[in-house]
Scaffold this active site. Structure first.
Site, PDB file in Angstrom:
ATOM      1  N   ASP A 196       0.903  -1.143   0.000  1.00  0.00           N
ATOM      2  CA  ASP A 196       0.000   0.000   0.000  1.00  0.00           C
ATOM      3  C   ASP A 196       0.938   1.189   0.000  1.00  0.00           C
ATOM      4  OD1 ASP A 196      -1.474   2.289   0.855  1.00  0.00           O
ATOM      5  OD2 ASP A 196      -3.094   0.932   1.384  1.00  0.00           O
ATOM      6  N   HIS A 197       1.113   1.819  -1.164  1.00  0.00           N
ATOM      7  CA  HIS A 197       2.230   2.769  -1.254  1.00  0.00           C
ATOM      8  C   HIS A 197       2.056   3.977  -0.334  1.00  0.00           C
ATOM      9  CE1 HIS A 197      -0.152   5.116  -4.190  1.00  0.00           C
ATOM     10  NE2 HIS A 197       0.674   6.108  -3.931  1.00  0.00           N
ATOM     11  N   HIS A 259      -5.701   2.875   0.730  1.00  0.00           N
ATOM     12  CA  HIS A 259      -4.949   4.022   1.262  1.00  0.00           C
ATOM     13  C   HIS A 259      -5.714   4.763   2.360  1.00  0.00           C
ATOM     14  CE1 HIS A 259      -2.683   3.063  -2.210  1.00  0.00           C
ATOM     15  NE2 HIS A 259      -3.311   3.820  -3.068  1.00  0.00           N
ATOM     16  N   LYS A 360      -4.719  18.841  -6.149  1.00  0.00           N
ATOM     17  CA  LYS A 360      -4.269  17.621  -5.471  1.00  0.00           C
ATOM     18  C   LYS A 360      -3.996  17.968  -4.013  1.00  0.00           C
ATOM     19  CE  LYS A 360      -1.124  13.775  -5.546  1.00  0.00           C
ATOM     20  NZ  LYS A 360      -1.907  12.564  -5.664  1.00  0.00           N
TER      21      LYS A 360
HETATM   22  O1  LIG Z   1      -3.015   3.815  -5.801  1.00  0.00           O
HETATM   23  C1  LIG Z   1      -3.317   4.816  -6.419  1.00  0.00           C
HETATM   24  O2  LIG Z   1      -2.833   5.987  -6.007  1.00  0.00           O
HETATM   25  C2  LIG Z   1      -2.763   7.109  -6.895  1.00  0.00           C
HETATM   26  C3  LIG Z   1      -2.533   8.333  -6.016  1.00  0.00           C
HETATM   27  O3  LIG Z   1      -1.306   8.177  -5.378  1.00  0.00           O
HETATM   28  P1  LIG Z   1      -0.497   9.459  -4.882  1.00  0.00           P
HETATM   29  O4  LIG Z   1       0.708   8.885  -4.269  1.00  0.00           O
HETATM   30  O5  LIG Z   1      -0.246  10.295  -6.110  1.00  0.00           O
HETATM   31  O6  LIG Z   1      -1.396  10.153  -3.930  1.00  0.00           O
HETATM   32  C4  LIG Z   1      -4.021   7.251  -7.704  1.00  0.00           C
HETATM   33  O7  LIG Z   1      -3.860   8.270  -8.677  1.00  0.00           O
HETATM   34  C5  LIG Z   1      -4.304   5.951  -8.408  1.00  0.00           C
HETATM   35  O8  LIG Z   1      -5.544   6.050  -9.089  1.00  0.00           O
HETATM   36  C6  LIG Z   1      -4.380   4.813  -7.413  1.00  0.00           C
HETATM   37  O9  LIG Z   1      -4.439   3.576  -8.130  1.00  0.00           O
END
Ligand SMILES: O=C1O[C@H](COP(=O)(O)O)[C@@H](O)[C@H](O)[C@H]1O
Ligand code: NDP
Length: 503
Positions: A196-197, A259, A360
């Site tokens: 989960d990045h 997330h 964002k």
């Molecule tokens: O896992 C995902 O995350 C991105 C948003 O990641 P971020 O690190 O830029 O906040 C999202 O754009 C994407 O749709 C989703 O699969």
């Protein structure tokens, strides 16, 4: 901003030892590998954070040679690295990259992989740890795992073998359980690293530092002082070229199930005794188990229509390339959740996420209860507002606290002011990308920032009933203009609890 390694405030902190490893990326020519994984590996190499003996194998369908893939990887790193690549570091990294063309369902590919891994072991004077990164469409996760098992690549007596699995982990709870079953039939849970990045982001980890390294907030961190919490993950971007994935996922599966629930867990969990993988994850699972699935009227789903984002006219979701004209997929999702524990009972947690919103911003806003009595004259106290603690995940990473302060002058007139901590200025460094931290942790075998099997299933337990209701059109799909604050229906959720913070 200085590089981490040269910054006296952070120097030396990045280099936790990593055992010699060969990392294999399945899906090595894909979007994620090109935009995130290869640049993360370059930046780790730049920081001296890769093990001295490190090799990379890419596997994908395209018929490329080692040299072609090295060239592609160089281009991807030059285009997407957060730093301008140092040619010497990049050359040294690419020199250790090999490519295997093949289909994930094809035994030949695993025979070639096995031979290449053995060759790297021999070149490096003995067995290296092995990490397999599944950066592929989810349908291939079990296929690859089972082939690794059948080819004797899942367990080795002479080194550690780990598997890193991208999201989404299932599209329903039942699928996630089935995937867990198939993965755990081949690997042990301690070998599995579910990505989960968001957990790799500095500011997300700082939620734990903020809560558990500062005594002053703990007495306030409960239902007695916290009125409600808003968690926002707003994006300016649309779905880009990902219609194939996104239209079957939607915002709820794409961001909320993983997330956003992780952010909620970190905010609500009890302090672990030690900061170890299982203790941290035990506490997060307890939070997830305490959340009841929201009723349909505690949810909002919506889709963007044409509008203007950042001064540019953009099309609506239904006009995006690859989206079926009748699609009912939500690009905005909002939920009202409660965490039924001694600490949190009765505190509403509002979550919202969406594509093509005004800007964002990812943040957690903790709104405290108002003071019980205002002694000041009415006109002087009009500017008194409940304190708000904002954990800014991105951009402008940091923490801010709003306080009521007296405006200088002869009268007692109060207005809110901000106390701020900004990462950039406090540490004078650029934060590493989430994938840098996560790849290193996986290679070190530290699963603290990865989701465990029971955790991912507990997340789905909250989301499944919402998906079910939405499939029955309850509530109906709302709409919002691209570049806006989201659908007006989302304000309904907050009734009685103020308004959403502006995006
Ligand atoms: O896992 C995902 O995350 C991105 C948003 O990641 P971020 O690190 O830029 O906040 C999202 O754009 C994407 O749709 C989703 O699969
Ligand atoms: N892209 C992103 O921003 C994010 C992606 N993810 C997740 O990461 C994973 C990968 O996504 P992404 O990189 O975007 O996907 P892509 O579609 O861009 O890449 C897929 C990769 O898999 C390879 N491939 C596809 N089918 C086969 C096959 N039958 N045999 C061998 N190789 C095959 C492709 O090879 P070839 O090109 O040679 O055909 C390519 O390397 C997904 O699980 C996604 O959900 C998660 C967060 C963000």
């Amino acid at each position: 901003m200085t590089d981490t390694a040269e910054n006296p405030l952070t120097a030396g902190l990045e280099r936790l030892p990593v055992d010699p490893t060969t990392l294999t990326i399945f899906g090595a020519t894909g979007d994620l590998a090109r935009r995130k994984l290869l640049p993360a590996l370059y930046n780790l190499a730049h920081d001296g954070a890769l093990p001295e003996r490190f090799n990379l194998i890419g596997i994908a369908r395209s018929q490329s040679s080692h040299e072609d893939y090295q060239r592609e990887a160089r281009e991807a790193i030059e285009q997407f690295s957060r730093r301008r690549p140092d040619p010497a570091v990049l050359d040294a990294l690419l020199d250790r990259v090999r490519y295997i063309p093949g289909s994930f369902g094809d035994d030949d590919a695993y025979d070639s992989l096995s031979a290449q891994l053995d060759e790297f072991d021999a070149d490096n004077g003995g067995p290296l740890n092995r990490a397999f990164y599944l950066s592929t469409a989810p349908a291939f996760f079990p296929v690859i795992v089972e082939h690794l098992g059948e080819h004797g690549l899942a367990h080795r007596a002479d080194c550690q073998v780990r598997v890193i699995i991208e999201k989404p982990f299932g599209t329903t709870g039942a699928e996630a359980s089935e995937l867990n079953r198939r993965v755990l039939a081949v690997f042990d849970e301690k070998q599995v690293f579910r990505i989960d990045h968001y957990l790799g982001k500095e500011t997300v980890q700082n939620v734990l530092a903020f809560r558990f390294a500062n005594g002053m907030f703990e007495p306030l961190w409960n239902r007695n002082y916290i009125d409600h919490v808003e968690i926002t993950a707003a994006e300016e971007v649309g779905i880009g070229s990902r219609a194939g994935y996104y239209d079957s996922a939607g915002a709820l599966r794409d961001l909320v199930q993983n997330h956003m629930l992780q952010l909620l867990c970190l905010l609500c969990m009890e302090p672990p005794v030690t900061f170890t993988a299982d203790e941290v994850r035990d506490e997060k699972v307890k939070v997830l188990r305490a959340i009841r699935a929201p009723a349909p009227d505690e949810t909002v789903r919506a889709q963007y229509t044409a509008g203007t984002v950042g001064g540019e006219d953009v099309r609506g979701y239904l006009e995006e390339e690859g989206v079926p004209p009748e699609s009912q997929t939500e690009t905005f999702a909002s939920l009202r959740l409660e965490v039924d524990t001694w600490r949190w009972n009765g505190v509403p947690f509002y979550l919202r996420t969406g594509k093509r919103l005004a800007r964002k911003v990812t943040e957690i806003a903790v709104i405290l209860k108002p003071v019980p009595h205002l002694a000041f004259a009415k006109e002087g106290s009009l500017g008194v507002q409940p304190n708000q603690l904002i954990l800014h995940v991105q951009p402008n990473e940091g923490v801010s606290l709003s306080l009521g302060a007296k405006i200088p002058g002869t009268r007692m007139v109060i207005r809110p002011v901000q106390m701020e901590f900004l990462y950039g200025t406090a540490f004078m460094s650029q934060s590493p990308e989430a994938y840098e931290r996560l790849i290193t942790d996986a290679m070190r075998g530290d699963a603290t920032l990865f989701t465990r099997n029971d955790e991912v299933e507990a997340q789905w337990r909250i989301i499944d009933p919402v998906l079910g209701a939405w499939q029955r059109d309850d509530p109906p799909l709302a709409h919002y203009e691209a570049g806006s604050q989201g659908p007006p229906e989302a304000d309904r959720l907050l009734e009685g609890d103020d308004r959403w913070r502006a995006i």
